[in-house]
Design a protein around this motif. Structure first.
Motif, PDB file in Angstrom:
ATOM      1  N   LEU A 144       0.640  -0.947  -0.033  1.00  0.00           N
ATOM      2  CA  LEU A 144      -0.304  -0.099  -0.067  1.00  0.00           C
ATOM      3  C   LEU A 144       1.238   1.131   0.062  1.00  0.00           C
ATOM      4  O   LEU A 144       1.666   1.475   0.760  1.00  0.00           O
ATOM      5  N   LEU A 145       0.243   2.480  -0.807  1.00  0.00           N
ATOM      6  CA  LEU A 145       1.195   3.271  -1.086  1.00  0.00           C
ATOM      7  C   LEU A 145       0.215   4.809  -1.004  1.00  0.00           C
ATOM      8  O   LEU A 145      -1.044   4.509  -1.756  1.00  0.00           O
ATOM      9  N   VAL A 146       0.527   5.821   0.270  1.00  0.00           N
ATOM     10  CA  VAL A 146      -0.841   6.563   0.643  1.00  0.00           C
ATOM     11  C   VAL A 146       0.077   8.224  -1.029  1.00  0.00           C
ATOM     12  O   VAL A 146       1.426   8.718  -0.506  1.00  0.00           O
ATOM     13  N   LEU A 147      -0.905   8.538  -1.561  1.00  0.00           N
ATOM     14  CA  LEU A 147      -0.233   9.805  -2.636  1.00  0.00           C
ATOM     15  C   LEU A 147      -1.029  10.838  -1.477  1.00  0.00           C
ATOM     16  O   LEU A 147      -2.036  10.428  -2.457  1.00  0.00           O
ATOM     17  N   GLY A 148      -0.599  11.857  -1.301  1.00  0.00           N
ATOM     18  CA  GLY A 148      -1.233  12.860  -0.932  1.00  0.00           C
ATOM     19  C   GLY A 148      -1.637  13.622  -1.856  1.00  0.00           C
ATOM     20  O   GLY A 148      -1.483  13.758  -2.868  1.00  0.00           O
ATOM     21  N   PRO A 149      -2.648  14.789  -1.154  1.00  0.00           N
ATOM     22  CA  PRO A 149      -3.305  15.451  -1.890  1.00  0.00           C
ATOM     23  C   PRO A 149      -1.923  16.917  -2.857  1.00  0.00           C
ATOM     24  O   PRO A 149      -1.491  17.231  -2.540  1.00  0.00           O
ATOM     25  N   GLY A 150      -2.124  17.148  -3.802  1.00  0.00           N
ATOM     26  CA  GLY A 150      -1.437  17.895  -4.934  1.00  0.00           C
ATOM     27  C   GLY A 150      -2.877  19.755  -4.721  1.00  0.00           C
ATOM     28  O   GLY A 150      -3.524  19.996  -3.351  1.00  0.00           O
ATOM     29  N   PRO A 151      -1.546  20.239  -5.023  1.00  0.00           N
ATOM     30  CA  PRO A 151      -1.844  21.379  -4.540  1.00  0.00           C
ATOM     31  C   PRO A 151      -3.393  22.534  -5.500  1.00  0.00           C
ATOM     32  O   PRO A 151      -3.932  22.806  -6.623  1.00  0.00           O
ATOM     33  N   ASP A 152      -4.169  22.353  -5.307  1.00  0.00           N
ATOM     34  CA  ASP A 152      -5.858  21.414  -5.127  1.00  0.00           C
ATOM     35  C   ASP A 152      -6.407  22.697  -4.945  1.00  0.00           C
ATOM     36  O   ASP A 152      -7.066  21.751  -3.457  1.00  0.00           O
ATOM     37  N   PRO A 153      -6.443  24.164  -5.085  1.00  0.00           N
ATOM     38  CA  PRO A 153      -5.845  24.838  -5.634  1.00  0.00           C
ATOM     39  C   PRO A 153      -4.779  25.030  -5.509  1.00  0.00           C
ATOM     40  O   PRO A 153      -4.349  25.301  -4.353  1.00  0.00           O
ATOM     41  N   ARG A 161      -1.818  22.263   3.423  1.00  0.00           N
ATOM     42  CA  ARG A 161      -0.449  21.518   3.824  1.00  0.00           C
ATOM     43  C   ARG A 161      -0.988  20.710   5.280  1.00  0.00           C
ATOM     44  O   ARG A 161      -0.566  19.789   5.849  1.00  0.00           O
ATOM     45  N   THR A 162      -2.275  21.204   6.492  1.00  0.00           N
ATOM     46  CA  THR A 162      -3.000  20.281   7.095  1.00  0.00           C
ATOM     47  C   THR A 162      -3.196  18.794   7.053  1.00  0.00           C
ATOM     48  O   THR A 162      -2.264  18.333   7.823  1.00  0.00           O
ATOM     49  N   VAL A 163      -3.864  19.221   6.273  1.00  0.00           N
ATOM     50  CA  VAL A 163      -4.660  18.435   5.864  1.00  0.00           C
ATOM     51  C   VAL A 163      -3.522  17.212   5.181  1.00  0.00           C
ATOM     52  O   VAL A 163      -4.101  16.252   5.840  1.00  0.00           O
ATOM     53  N   ASP A 164      -2.701  17.487   4.602  1.00  0.00           N
ATOM     54  CA  ASP A 164      -1.491  16.794   4.105  1.00  0.00           C
ATOM     55  C   ASP A 164      -0.662  16.033   5.111  1.00  0.00           C
ATOM     56  O   ASP A 164      -0.890  15.116   5.779  1.00  0.00           O
ATOM     57  N   TYR A 178       3.911   7.181   2.819  1.00  0.00           N
ATOM     58  CA  TYR A 178       3.412   8.228   2.388  1.00  0.00           C
ATOM     59  C   TYR A 178       4.473   9.380   1.507  1.00  0.00           C
ATOM     60  O   TYR A 178       5.658   9.524   1.755  1.00  0.00           O
ATOM     61  N   VAL A 179       3.752   9.429   0.021  1.00  0.00           N
ATOM     62  CA  VAL A 179       4.183  10.659  -0.408  1.00  0.00           C
ATOM     63  C   VAL A 179       3.498  11.797  -0.615  1.00  0.00           C
ATOM     64  O   VAL A 179       1.957  11.590  -1.419  1.00  0.00           O
ATOM     65  N   SER A 180       4.236  12.683  -0.491  1.00  0.00           N
ATOM     66  CA  SER A 180       3.357  13.900  -0.389  1.00  0.00           C
ATOM     67  C   SER A 180       3.885  14.890  -1.582  1.00  0.00           C
ATOM     68  O   SER A 180       5.208  15.336  -1.410  1.00  0.00           O
ATOM     69  N   MET A 181       2.661  14.848  -2.281  1.00  0.00           N
ATOM     70  CA  MET A 181       3.743  16.018  -3.752  1.00  0.00           C
ATOM     71  C   MET A 181       3.779  17.726  -2.805  1.00  0.00           C
ATOM     72  O   MET A 181       4.736  17.994  -3.837  1.00  0.00           O
ATOM     73  N   LEU A 182       3.285  17.881  -1.554  1.00  0.00           N
ATOM     74  CA  LEU A 182       3.385  19.211  -1.393  1.00  0.00           C
ATOM     75  C   LEU A 182       4.643  20.108  -0.768  1.00  0.00           C
ATOM     76  O   LEU A 182       5.606  20.024  -0.414  1.00  0.00           O
TER      77      LEU A 182
END
Length: 228
Positions: A144-153, A161-164, A178-182
């Protein structure tokens, strides 16, 4: 029509897309050459939101399909625009869909979280942890791999950033990567319109190609034994 800033007679969007395109091609070459799709069993299972669905771009060539192709995997995409770990957008959230997930994938990716911006952090944490627990139960042999949210918007807000970081903590508590785009700055603010259409706040076709190759590289790095 997109608003484009011209510098020296060359559109900023065109020049930046070219730059990110080069990065994407180099990343893909470093991972593995593309391949034809394989059956979904033994491949990737992706749960996500509109970014995974390819909204406003090409749903057949969204970031998940690009990553799967680079990794020489088949893929099943369960992506519903507007949804998140808590938010249903009139459909089902990630947890509800995780409970119905089926198949025999080698890799499960959960993408997103930006649609939960207005949800309580406690609810996000609880649903994220339960989503990961359910997926582990349904796919005990999968990574399993979790990819966090991107800059949306874009630009990224403190709440994003807090949600991330909340999702990152939930993933780590579950023992997941966990992979954080941010945090990894996949889409630098100054170059955002090379990846995201400023009118609809979603990745372009070129943006999905870039994000998909970045995802594939992360899978290779974090779960190398998948490819032994």
């Amino acid at each position: 029509m997109d608003q484009v800033t011209h510098v020296g007679g060359v559109s900023r969007r065109a020049s930046l897309v070219g730059a990110f395109g080069a990065v994407a091609l180099l990343t893909a070459a470093a991972v593995t050459p593309p391949a034809k799709p394989h059956p979904s069993n033994g491949g990737m299972y992706l749960i996500g939101d509109s970014w995974a669905a390819g909204l406003h771009a090409d749903p057949a060539r969204a970031l998940g399909q690009v990553a799967a192709e680079v990794l020489r995997m088949g893929i099943h995409v369960d992506a519903v625009s507007g949804t998140g770990y808590v938010n249903t957008a009139g459909h089902e959230n990630y947890l509800q869909r995780a409970r119905k997930a089926a198949g025999s994938p080698r890799l499960v990716v959960v993408q997103g979280g930006s649609n939960d911006d207005h949800q309580s952090l406690d609810a996000i944490t609880a649903n994220a942890r339960e989503t990961y627990r359910v997926l582990r139960g349904r796919f005990p042999a999968a990574r399993l791999l979790v990819l966090g949210p991107g800059p949306d918007p874009e630009p990224v807000t403190d709440r994003q950033r807090t949600v991330d970081t909340t999702l990152e903590a939930a993933a780590h508590a579950a023992g997941l990567r966990y992979v954080s785009m941010l945090q990894r700055d996949w889409i630098p603010s100054a170059l955002a319109d090379a990846v995201i259409d400023p009118d609809n706040h979603h990745p372009t076709v070129e943006g999905h190609a870039y994000l998909g190759t970045r995802l594939a590289a992360s899978v290779r790095l974090l779960h190398p034994t998948l490819f032994d």
